[in-house]
Design an enzyme around this catalytic site. Structure first.
Site, short mmCIF file in Angstrom:
data_model
loop_
_atom_site.label_atom_id
_atom_site.label_comp_id
_atom_site.label_asym_id
_atom_site.label_seq_id
_atom_site.Cartn_x
_atom_site.Cartn_y
_atom_site.Cartn_z
N HIS A 237 -42.20 59.31 -22.86
CA HIS A 237 -42.92 60.35 -22.03
C HIS A 237 -43.39 61.36 -23.15
O HIS A 237 -44.59 61.86 -23.26
CB HIS A 237 -42.61 61.23 -20.95
N TYR A 241 -47.23 63.26 -24.83
CA TYR A 241 -47.54 64.53 -25.24
C TYR A 241 -47.79 64.68 -26.86
O TYR A 241 -48.61 65.63 -27.22
CB TYR A 241 -46.73 65.50 -24.55
N HIS A 388 -54.91 55.37 -15.00
CA HIS A 388 -54.28 56.90 -15.46
C HIS A 388 -54.44 57.10 -17.09
O HIS A 388 -54.81 57.96 -17.67
CB HIS A 388 -53.08 56.88 -14.79
N PHE A 389 -53.65 56.09 -17.67
CA PHE A 389 -53.47 56.60 -19.13
C PHE A 389 -54.42 56.02 -19.80
O PHE A 389 -54.55 56.63 -21.09
CB PHE A 389 -51.93 56.02 -19.49
N HIS A 390 -55.38 55.14 -19.53
CA HIS A 390 -56.89 55.25 -20.32
C HIS A 390 -57.54 56.50 -20.04
O HIS A 390 -58.20 56.71 -20.85
CB HIS A 390 -57.60 53.96 -19.89
N ARG A 451 -50.81 45.32 -12.85
CA ARG A 451 -51.22 45.39 -14.39
C ARG A 451 -50.20 44.54 -15.15
O ARG A 451 -49.40 43.68 -14.47
CB ARG A 451 -50.52 46.79 -14.48
N ARG A 452 -50.78 44.36 -16.33
CA ARG A 452 -50.04 43.61 -17.45
C ARG A 452 -50.54 42.09 -17.26
O ARG A 452 -50.02 41.43 -17.97
CB ARG A 452 -48.59 43.80 -17.52
#
Length: 569
Positions: A237, A241, A388-390, A451-452
């Site tokens: 995590h 950031y 989300h993370f894309h 996913r994956r």
């Protein structure tokens, strides 16, 4: 890249009267940027083809790579680990030198760090391309890779530690020469980022050195996957950031000047950087909400810490919105929200950051949803997570990095950007493609699409998921077009542009005299991080320990067990 080592003569006035004689390491910054773009070229082009592969209407094979998880590993490792790290290091060197108007503490250390990182990239590429490291960018055991993969990752991390030493020693020299002066905000954010990074990488280094590398070398035969996952997310995590804070540096210290205004509040920006630095470490367990080896108490603790991280994001949203509103009002906006239309949307440097912010709003809200334990359980390991993370990494972060490239590359090469029109098309096609991809992947996840997973031949996804995965492939097509436009413009700038340009970098070279100086007490903040890390991670790591070995499992090497066609060999 030009070999010149002196600052352009028309740089803005710097705190030091010797600004024009200060060496600027073009070769060091340029080398990091070129390697970053080389790594990105591998990862970015594989992304759209994965959307084509996962779309039931297409099921296209992924070029070059014969195995879905091999391509997925290249995509994740090159984009999320190597492109971002090389780019952030080069950008950080640039920001610190220009803002402090002084040379790096040690050029030799900078090149040693670059060599370690580049060697790490070569070893990881060898392991992945030879089909010996199909473990994805999270490399969870019991999946096992070739030793070169883990040694390469250690090279990357150890190189960044040397980078951090170089940056902090440069800052220390500046502080000695400028007692009582507030460090420029861009440098403050950069230092906060590397404090967070150095703390976070301790976890993944322990995982690799004492667990994964010995397992890969055959020195041990089993490994505790729960402990390994906990150590990874101690790092995982903060890694998020680590990507994001350089984008914040650009939004806070460059976008106001590029858009024709000034930042609403420098002290508020520093508080945001500090909160992100402090609370990035004790939040990683929300990635482990479905793991039975983590107690419910610690899951609740980390859920609370995760919601705390929302606060600096909200402070950033307020600060930047106030900044942009002031610009829009000065440009004639009168009605509510009309100030957004009065921005420099025709400037690719500004437009890229504004589009990135809009995607970050969507990605941020989806992240808040995942912070809830109940909703996280429902959406864990579905297509919602990569959506989300894309939206955050491939949306806000990548577009901001592209914005930086559009002013940094001309500054490094002395050649004007080849085509502003192509740059604008690239920005807007990326924004549209990522919005289409993110929305439809998220909806596919809500309807249960995993996913994956290689969905070639899968018969367990429902009709709603099928439709959304097909729509996501449309976004993938737009992203492929945008990727080609990006590299066309960058190569054109280096190879075909004949217009000489030496423009001052859009960096705020002054510190706000009203910013509290105590915000720079780095030892204090390190102590706070250490206490929070012990409170948040101590019980998790102790609970994952299993002296009896009952939780340990043997390794599994995923070396193309099933071809893309789905038939067993």
């Amino acid at each position: 890249m030009q070999a010149s080592h002196s600052l352009p003569r028309n740089l803005p006035a710097a705190p030091s009267a010797r600004a024009e004689s200060i060496p600027f390491e073009r070769r060091i910054v340029g080398a990091h940027m070129l390697v970053a773009l080389a790594a990105l070229s591998l990862g970015i082009l594989l992304g759209p083809f994965q959307t084509f592969r996962r779309a039931p209407a297409l099921q296209w094979d992924i070029p070059v790579f014969s195995y879905y998880y091999q391509a997925l590993t290249v995509h994740g490792v090159m984009n999320a680990l190597f492109f971002t790290t090389f780019f952030i290091v080069g950008f950080s060197y640039c920001v610190v030198q220009l803002s402090l108007a002084r040379p790096l503490w040690s050029r030799r250390t900078a090149w040693w760090a670059f060599g370690l990182m580049l060697g790490g990239l070569g070893l990881v590429l060898f392991a992945v391309v030879t089909n010996q490291a199909n473990v994805l960018y999270t490399f969870y055991p019991s999946l096992l890779a070739h030793p070169a993969f883990y040694i390469g990752l250690l090279g990357l991390v150890s190189g960044t530690w040397l980078v951090a030493i170089n940056l902090f020693m440069t800052y220390r020299g500046w502080r000695h020469d400028n007692p009582g002066v507030r460090v420029p905000l861009a440098v403050f954010g950069t230092l906060a980022n590397f404090v967070m990074w150095c703390v976070g990488t301790i976890g993944v280094t322990i995982e690799i050195v004492f667990m994964l590398l010995p397992l890969s070398l055959g020195w041990i035969t089993e490994v505790n996957p729960q402990l390994a996952r906990a150590l990874f997310w101690f790092f995982g995590h903060p890694l998020v950031y680590f990507w994001l804070l350089p984008a914040y540096v650009s939004w806070y210290t460059m976008l106001p000047k590029q858009s024709g205004g000034r930042l609403f509040s420098d002290p508020l920006a520093r508080v945001s950087f500090l909160l992100l630095m402090i609370f990035s470490v004790p939040v990683g367990v929300h990635h482990l909400f479905t793991d039975p080896g983590v107690s419910m108490t610690m899951k609740v603790v980390h859920m609370v810490f995760t919601f705390v991280v929302v606060i600096p994001s909200m402070l950033t949203a307020f600060n930047l919105a106030a900044t942009l509103e002031r610009v829009g009002r000065a440009n004639g906006a009168r009605r509510p929200l009309a100030w957004m239309l009065r921005q420099r949307w025709g400037d690719p440097v500004v437009a890229a950051q504004l589009c990135g912010m809009l995607l970050f709003v969507a990605g941020g809200f989806s992240g808040i949803i995942q912070s809830s334990f109940t909703l996280n359980v429902a959406l864990h390991n579905t297509a919602w997570v990569p959506a989300h993370f894309h939206m955050t990494l491939a949306g806000a972060v990548l577009l901001t990095f592209v914005s930086i490239l559009y002013w940094l590359l001309p500054m490094l090469s002395g050649r004007a950007l080849w085509s502003r029109r192509v740059a604008l098309w690239q920005v807007y096609t990326w924004f549209a493609g990522m919005a289409v991809f993110g929305h439809n992947m998220g909806m596919a996840g809500i309807h249960g699409s995993p996913r994956r997973t290689d969905l070639g031949g899968a018969n367990y996804i429902n009709a709603e998921s099928v439709a959304f995965l097909n729509y996501a492939a449309i976004g993938g097509a737009l992203l492929l077009v945008s990727s080609v436009l990006l590299y066309l413009n960058l190569i054109g700038t280096l190879a075909w542009s004949r217009r000489a340009v030496v423009e001052p970098p859009p960096v705020d070279l002054k510190g706000d005299p009203g910013a509290p100086l105590w915000l720079e007490r780095w030892r204090l903040w390190l102590a706070v991080i250490a206490v929070l890390a012990v409170v948040a991670w101590g019980p998790v790591l102790v609970g994952a320990l299993d002296p009896s070995g009952a939780s340990s499992v043997p390794a599994y090497r995923p070396e193309s067990p099933v071809p893309l066609g789905g038939e067993t060999r």
